[in-house]
Design an enzyme around this catalytic site. Structure first.
Site, PDB file in Angstrom:
ATOM      1  N   SER A  15      58.809  96.347  -0.853  1.00  0.00           N
ATOM      2  CA  SER A  15      58.770  95.115  -0.091  1.00  0.00           C
ATOM      3  C   SER A  15      59.924  93.713   0.433  1.00  0.00           C
ATOM      4  O   SER A  15      60.982  94.114  -0.066  1.00  0.00           O
ATOM      5  CB  SER A  15      57.581  94.324  -0.519  1.00  0.00           C
ATOM      6  OG  SER A  15      58.207  93.837  -1.808  1.00  0.00           O
ATOM      7  N   SER A 145      72.890  85.593  -3.672  1.00  0.00           N
ATOM      8  CA  SER A 145      72.041  84.065  -2.261  1.00  0.00           C
ATOM      9  C   SER A 145      72.542  82.718  -2.231  1.00  0.00           C
ATOM     10  O   SER A 145      73.611  83.194  -3.214  1.00  0.00           O
ATOM     11  CB  SER A 145      70.477  83.567  -3.308  1.00  0.00           C
ATOM     12  OG  SER A 145      69.835  82.452  -3.181  1.00  0.00           O
ATOM     13  N   TYR A 158      68.222  80.744 -11.848  1.00  0.00           N
ATOM     14  CA  TYR A 158      68.080  81.499 -10.489  1.00  0.00           C
ATOM     15  C   TYR A 158      69.673  81.289 -10.085  1.00  0.00           C
ATOM     16  O   TYR A 158      70.400  82.645  -9.695  1.00  0.00           O
ATOM     17  CB  TYR A 158      67.708  81.102  -9.242  1.00  0.00           C
ATOM     18  CG  TYR A 158      67.350  81.892  -7.939  1.00  0.00           C
ATOM     19  CD1 TYR A 158      66.919  83.472  -8.351  1.00  0.00           C
ATOM     20  CD2 TYR A 158      67.978  81.567  -7.232  1.00  0.00           C
ATOM     21  CE1 TYR A 158      66.981  84.207  -7.342  1.00  0.00           C
ATOM     22  CE2 TYR A 158      67.869  82.165  -5.611  1.00  0.00           C
ATOM     23  CZ  TYR A 158      67.389  83.616  -6.013  1.00  0.00           C
ATOM     24  OH  TYR A 158      67.376  85.269  -5.189  1.00  0.00           O
ATOM     25  N   LYS A 162      72.608  84.541  -9.632  1.00  0.00           N
ATOM     26  CA  LYS A 162      72.957  85.775  -8.443  1.00  0.00           C
ATOM     27  C   LYS A 162      74.276  85.238  -8.746  1.00  0.00           C
ATOM     28  O   LYS A 162      75.364  85.338  -7.651  1.00  0.00           O
ATOM     29  CB  LYS A 162      72.625  84.465  -7.775  1.00  0.00           C
ATOM     30  CG  LYS A 162      71.409  84.949  -7.329  1.00  0.00           C
ATOM     31  CD  LYS A 162      71.103  86.693  -6.908  1.00  0.00           C
ATOM     32  CE  LYS A 162      69.433  86.706  -6.470  1.00  0.00           C
ATOM     33  NZ  LYS A 162      68.951  88.586  -6.718  1.00  0.00           N
TER      34      LYS A 162
END
Length: 252
Positions: A15, A145, A158, A162
């Site tokens: 996905s 990101s 996070y 990243k």
């Protein structure tokens, strides 16, 4: 590098960014092996040319089995796109207390160590393929990101994970240059993936308004389009490309 009649691996391929990339590669004639967790694969759309493989990117044996399946498909493994990742939010200190160390560890394990695991195992397989022009054998594309640069409140884990992916890009490209393997990273901004499906239209509109231009959320197919361009452009190597409409994230 051509995509037709080659094998490709896409992690997080059931996905979102991975799903769009798996579809785009298959449409270009690649035999795509989309790695994901079982629950995600159960909900995945069946796409011609895409084989779903249940694998946890943090598990070396599962990744090795998936890579061997792709490498043994009858087409040379040339492309790997790492899209698997998680993004829970927590502050270092909040009303609930300090950041859970196990949560921080889990995010780094999936986003950074999982990416490194796939890079390492896949590179070994790609290095065994016959070289193409300029001794090229393949390309690995990782996903960071904009949070690697502009981490917001609550994104400490996070952003750290990243940021690690960004930091791996150049040394990975240098390490693998002698094997004819390029390494690139895409750093997306706010992309309209299933992770945003549960938020209100008002919240989504607010996110879009913060993008300088174009004033909208990014689309997974735009990530996939950039990934394909990187695969096909042999001189792109060792660099991070921001895909964000010139967005610079505010503190919150």
């Amino acid at each position: 590098m051509q995509i037709t009649d080659t094998a490709a691996i896409v992690t997080g391929g059931a996905s979102g960014l991975g799903g769009a990339t798996a579809r785009a590669l298959a449409e270009q004639g690649a035999r795509v092996f989309a790695l994901d967790l079982g629950a995600a694969i159960e909900k995945a759309e069946q796409i011609d040319g895409v084989t779903y493989v249940e694998a946890d990117v943090t598990d070396p044996e599962q990744v090795r089995a998936a890579v061997e399946q792709a490498a043994g498909s009858g087409a040379p493994l040339r492309t790997v796109v790492n899209c698997a990742g998680i993004g829970p939010s927590a502050r270092i200190l909040s009303k609930k207390g300090p950041h859970d160390l196990n949560l921080f560890r889990k995010v780094v394990e999936v986003n950074l160590i999982g990416t490194f695991n796939v890079v390492t195992v896949a590179a070994e397989a790609i290095a065994k393929t016959e070289p193409l022009a300029d001794d090229q054998r393949g390309v690995i594309i990782n996903t960071a990101s904009v949070a690697a640069y502009d981490g917001q409140i609550g994104q400490i884990a996070y952003s750290a994970s990243k940021g690690g992916v960004v930091g791996m890009t150049l040394p990975a490209a240098r390490d693998l240059a002698s094997h004819g393997i390029r390494v690139m990273t895409i750093a997306p901004g706010i992309i309209d993936t299933p992770m945003l499906a549960t938020v209100s239209d008002e919240f989504r509109a607010g996110l879009a308004a913060g993008v300088p231009f174009p004033k909208r959320l990014g689309r997974p197919d735009e990530y996939a389009q950039l990934a394909l361009y990187i695969v096909q452009h042999d001189y792109l190597n060792g660099e991070v490309i921001r895909l964000d409409g010139s967005l610079r994230m505010a503190p919150r």
